[in-house]
Design a protein around this motif. Structure first.
Motif, PDB file in Angstrom:
ATOM      1  N   ALA A 229      -9.315 -28.468 -12.249  1.00 43.64           N
ATOM      2  CA  ALA A 229     -10.345 -27.530 -12.714  1.00 43.64           C
ATOM      3  C   ALA A 229     -10.313 -27.372 -14.229  1.00 43.64           C
ATOM      4  CB  ALA A 229     -10.157 -26.177 -12.035  1.00 43.64           C
ATOM      5  N   ASN A 230      -9.110 -27.264 -14.815  1.00 45.22           N
ATOM      6  CA  ASN A 230      -9.008 -27.153 -16.268  1.00 45.22           C
ATOM      7  C   ASN A 230      -9.529 -28.405 -16.954  1.00 45.22           C
ATOM      8  OD1 ASN A 230      -7.435 -24.681 -17.518  1.00 45.22           O
ATOM      9  ND2 ASN A 230      -6.504 -25.057 -15.527  1.00 45.22           N
ATOM     10  N   THR A 231      -9.203 -29.558 -16.394  1.00 40.10           N
ATOM     11  CA  THR A 231      -9.679 -30.817 -16.963  1.00 40.10           C
ATOM     12  C   THR A 231     -11.194 -30.919 -16.854  1.00 40.10           C
ATOM     13  OG1 THR A 231      -7.603 -31.932 -16.424  1.00 40.10           O
ATOM     14  CG2 THR A 231      -9.518 -33.331 -16.792  1.00 40.10           C
ATOM     15  N   ALA A 232     -11.732 -30.545 -15.697  1.00 40.90           N
ATOM     16  CA  ALA A 232     -13.181 -30.640 -15.489  1.00 40.90           C
ATOM     17  C   ALA A 232     -13.944 -29.777 -16.486  1.00 40.90           C
ATOM     18  CB  ALA A 232     -13.527 -30.227 -14.062  1.00 40.90           C
ATOM     19  N   ALA A 233     -13.436 -28.582 -16.765  1.00 40.76           N
ATOM     20  CA  ALA A 233     -14.128 -27.676 -17.681  1.00 40.76           C
ATOM     21  C   ALA A 233     -14.231 -28.262 -19.084  1.00 40.76           C
ATOM     22  CB  ALA A 233     -13.396 -26.334 -17.714  1.00 40.76           C
ATOM     23  N   VAL A 234     -13.131 -28.837 -19.568  1.00 40.45           N
ATOM     24  CA  VAL A 234     -13.132 -29.365 -20.931  1.00 40.45           C
ATOM     25  C   VAL A 234     -13.842 -30.716 -21.011  1.00 40.45           C
ATOM     26  CG1 VAL A 234     -11.690 -29.975 -22.897  1.00 40.45           C
ATOM     27  CG2 VAL A 234     -11.009 -28.107 -21.396  1.00 40.45           C
TER      28      VAL A 234
END
Length: 281
Positions: free
Chosen positions: A157-162
């Motif tokens: 999720a953190n990777t997808a956001a950035v």
């Protein structure tokens, strides 16, 4: 160049580049909320009302944790200790971008579809494996497997956001778009070429699993899968070399950060308590 610096340097060259997140693991938050459960039972004599209040508290804890992780990722490139790595990353990425069109132009067009299918299978199989690990942990009460699945999902999720934001800002054309030079700011939409989402997502999940289960065969399996996905995104003409390199590095380091920040030390790997880190300082 600035975007590349922001993307990859955000997580630094090693697991200590990002500061530890201030919260405990998501799983542990359910235990930490025990006092709130008791308060809820007093304020809401009805059992369903108390359960709803507790669930809302847990959701807010997860949201605060996610926002804090995102804040730390965005702030990290501006930390003084990362400046030397910022320069290295910019130089390395600049060199790759300069050679992108030549490398992609020399690749065979004979097996493009096969490469694309392989990269999809690699990403989906990694995702299914992580989901299966979480499901297994839930069913068998295996806290390690359950926690690994949760941390992998959090890293994803953190990777997808950035990555989504980076793709929107970079707007890079894919190797088969435009004149094939990979121009930036010509395809400003989610899903543009820079960086590779497939590469980022696969590497971030692989990183979490490999750190949670540091056995040679596990590392070989997850990292070889991630490498295959990255390579086939290039041979499938979906991305340039710099796209998959930056995406893979970013995904790996975000996964490592999530592990270092939220890993439960009693599982037998590295301790990562914020209190212990502050005590050392």
């Amino acid at each position: 160049m600035g975007l590349t610096l922001f993307a990859t340097a955000a997580v630094g060259p090693d697991g200590d580049a990002l500061p530890d997140a201030p919260s405990a693991v998501i799983v542990q938050s359910f235990h930490d909320s025990a006092p709130d459960v008791q308060k809820a039972e007093v304020l809401f004599p009805d059992a369903r009302s108390a359960e709803a209040a507790t669930e809302q508290h847990n959701h807010l804890s997860v949201l605060r944790r996610a926002l804090q992780d995102q804040k730390e990722i965005y702030e990290s490139p501006f930390h003084r200790r990362n400046l030397k790595w910022d320069l290295v990353i910019v130089a390395a990425t600049g060199g790759l971008i300069a050679g992108d069109k030549h490398i992609s132009g020399s690749l065979s067009r004979d097996h493009v579809d096969l490469s694309q299918h392989i990269s999809d299978v690699g990403l989906y199989s990694m995702t299914a494996s992580v989901a299966g690990l979480w499901f297994f942990g839930r069913k068998t009460q295996d806290a390690h497997a359950n926690g690994t699945g949760i941390l992998a999902a959090e890293a994803f999720a953190n990777t997808a956001a950035v990555v989504g934001l980076m793709q929107l800002i970079a707007g890079r054309e894919r190797p088969t778009e435009g004149v094939g030079n990979g121009r930036f700011w010509h395809n400003n939409a989610f899903g543009s070429s820079f960086p590779s989402a497939h590469s980022s997502f696969t590497w971030t999940m692989a990183s979490v699993v490999a750190h949670e289960y540091p056995k040679p065969w596990v590392r070989w399996l997850v990292y070889s899968t991630a490498t295959t996905v990255s390579m086939t995104r290039m041979t499938g003409l979906k991305h340039f070399p710099s796209d998959v390199a930056v995406g893979g590095a970013f995904g790996y380091l975000v996964g490592q950060h999530i592990f270092n920040a939220h890993h439960r030390p009693h599982f037998g790997s590295r301790p990562s308590s914020r209190k212990s880190v502050n005590a050392e300082k």
